[in-house]
Enzyme design. Structure first.
Site, PDB file in Angstrom:
ATOM      1  N   TYR A 174       0.832  -1.211   0.000  1.00  0.00           N
ATOM      2  CA  TYR A 174       0.000   0.000   0.000  1.00  0.00           C
ATOM      3  C   TYR A 174       0.867   1.262   0.000  1.00  0.00           C
ATOM      4  O   TYR A 174       0.612   2.202  -0.757  1.00  0.00           O
ATOM      5  CB  TYR A 174      -0.895  -0.043   1.226  1.00  0.00           C
ATOM      6  N   LYS A 178       0.927   4.074  -2.957  1.00  0.00           N
ATOM      7  CA  LYS A 178       0.558   5.451  -2.673  1.00  0.00           C
ATOM      8  C   LYS A 178       1.707   6.423  -2.953  1.00  0.00           C
ATOM      9  O   LYS A 178       1.466   7.573  -3.359  1.00  0.00           O
ATOM     10  CB  LYS A 178       0.084   5.584  -1.224  1.00  0.00           C
TER      11      LYS A 178
END
Length: 306
Positions: A174, A178
């Site tokens: 993640y 991002k």
């Protein structure tokens, strides 16, 4: 409650991952400010499994019940066909596209040594590829509009995260995705400005399906009826402004948004430096690096460190 200002009157906005949480809040806020909205959501579970058109259609019905205009799109925006149909839905339904809010995502958290390749690929796919493909197809439309002499006032709002800016223990996939979204934002802003397109990113903190389990205590709504600092609706006003013509000249920027706080994030920039004017040997390089580190700012702690 805030009073609508018709900031997006006449605009058409697409919001991905808009069936719940932040995306839903953004879609409702854009509609309240006069935008006609394409509500995209694949309807998957928290880990990306399953699918259904229900969440997107429910938000559409909320918007219509408040007097707004909206249509649902339940395609997979991490595929070429899904992203192309997303843009086509806006054009077919409302005749134009002005704003793209990339928000879709899910989590598959593991420590790195336990992180499966499939979990890495799945999170990269929905977050990073799921930003790239809608942006690509929307940008192609806006470039064609500019080429035809109709320079748009187009806006893209991407969704990064504090995890992408500072890292987050247990979220290697993640965090990497991002961080990649920030890089994509900077490139898109530089490439698309000539076509009337502004591209920015937010790093929100709010109560969603992805945060209310991991950070249950800090994300909980207050029991006394006071200001709900972690309500996703707190983030949406900034998204609406960035998605409107009112933010003219703002592009390639990253904002943190949480509760009542908005922060302009200042990313990688040169800090202390030294130039020998010749090649270092390893010991010299180490000594120089140590001195530079002592003169530099201490980095923020990694989120979730334990």
């Amino acid at each position: 409650m805030t009073t609508p200002t018709a900031l997006c009157a006449g605009r058409v906005a697409v919001v991905t991952g808009a069936g719940r949480g932040l995306g839903r809040a953004h879609a409702l806020a854009l509609a309240a400010e006069g935008a006609r909205v394409v509500v995209n959501d694949l309807g998957v579970d928290l880990d990306g499994s399953g699918a259904g058109a229900g969440p997107a259609q429910q938000v559409v019905e909320e918007i219509r019940a408040s007097g707004g205009e909206a249509v649902a799109h339940s395609g997979d925006i991490a595929t070429t066909d899904g992203a192309a149909s997303l843009v086509a839905t806006a054009l077919d339904s409302f005749g134009r596209l002005d704003t793209l809010v990339n928000n879709a995502g899910f989590l598959r958290d593991r420590m790195l040594v336990n992180l499966d390749e499939d979990d890495w690929d799945a999170v990269m796919r929905v977050h990073l590829k799921g930003h790239f493909l809608p942006l690509k197809h929307a940008a192609a439309h806006w470039r064609a509009e500019a080429g035809a002499g109709r320079l748009p006032e187009a806006r893209v709002v991407n969704t990064s995260s504090g995890a992408g800016l500072s890292g987050s223990v247990g979220q290697g996939n993640y965090s990497a995705a991002k961080a990649g979204i920030v890089g994509l934002t900077l490139v898109a802003a530089a490439e698309m400005g000539r076509y009337g397109v502004q591209v920015n990113a937010i790093a929100p903190a709010a109560r969603t399906r992805m945060t209310e389990q991991t950070f249950a205590e800090s994300m909980a709504a207050p029991g006394d009826g006071g200001f709900d600092a972690m309500a996703p609706e707190n983030v949406s006003p900034l998204v609406v402004w960035l998605g409107s013509a009112a933010c003219a000249g703002v592009t390639g920027r990253v904002f943190e948004a949480e509760a009542g706080r908005i922060t302009v994030m200042e990313g990688w920039r040169p800090g202390p430096t030294v130039d020998k004017g010749a090649r270092w040997n390893p010991a010299e390089a180490g000594a120089a690096a140590t001195e530079l580190l002592a003169a530099s700012e201490t980095p923020q702690p990694v989120y979730g460190a334990r």
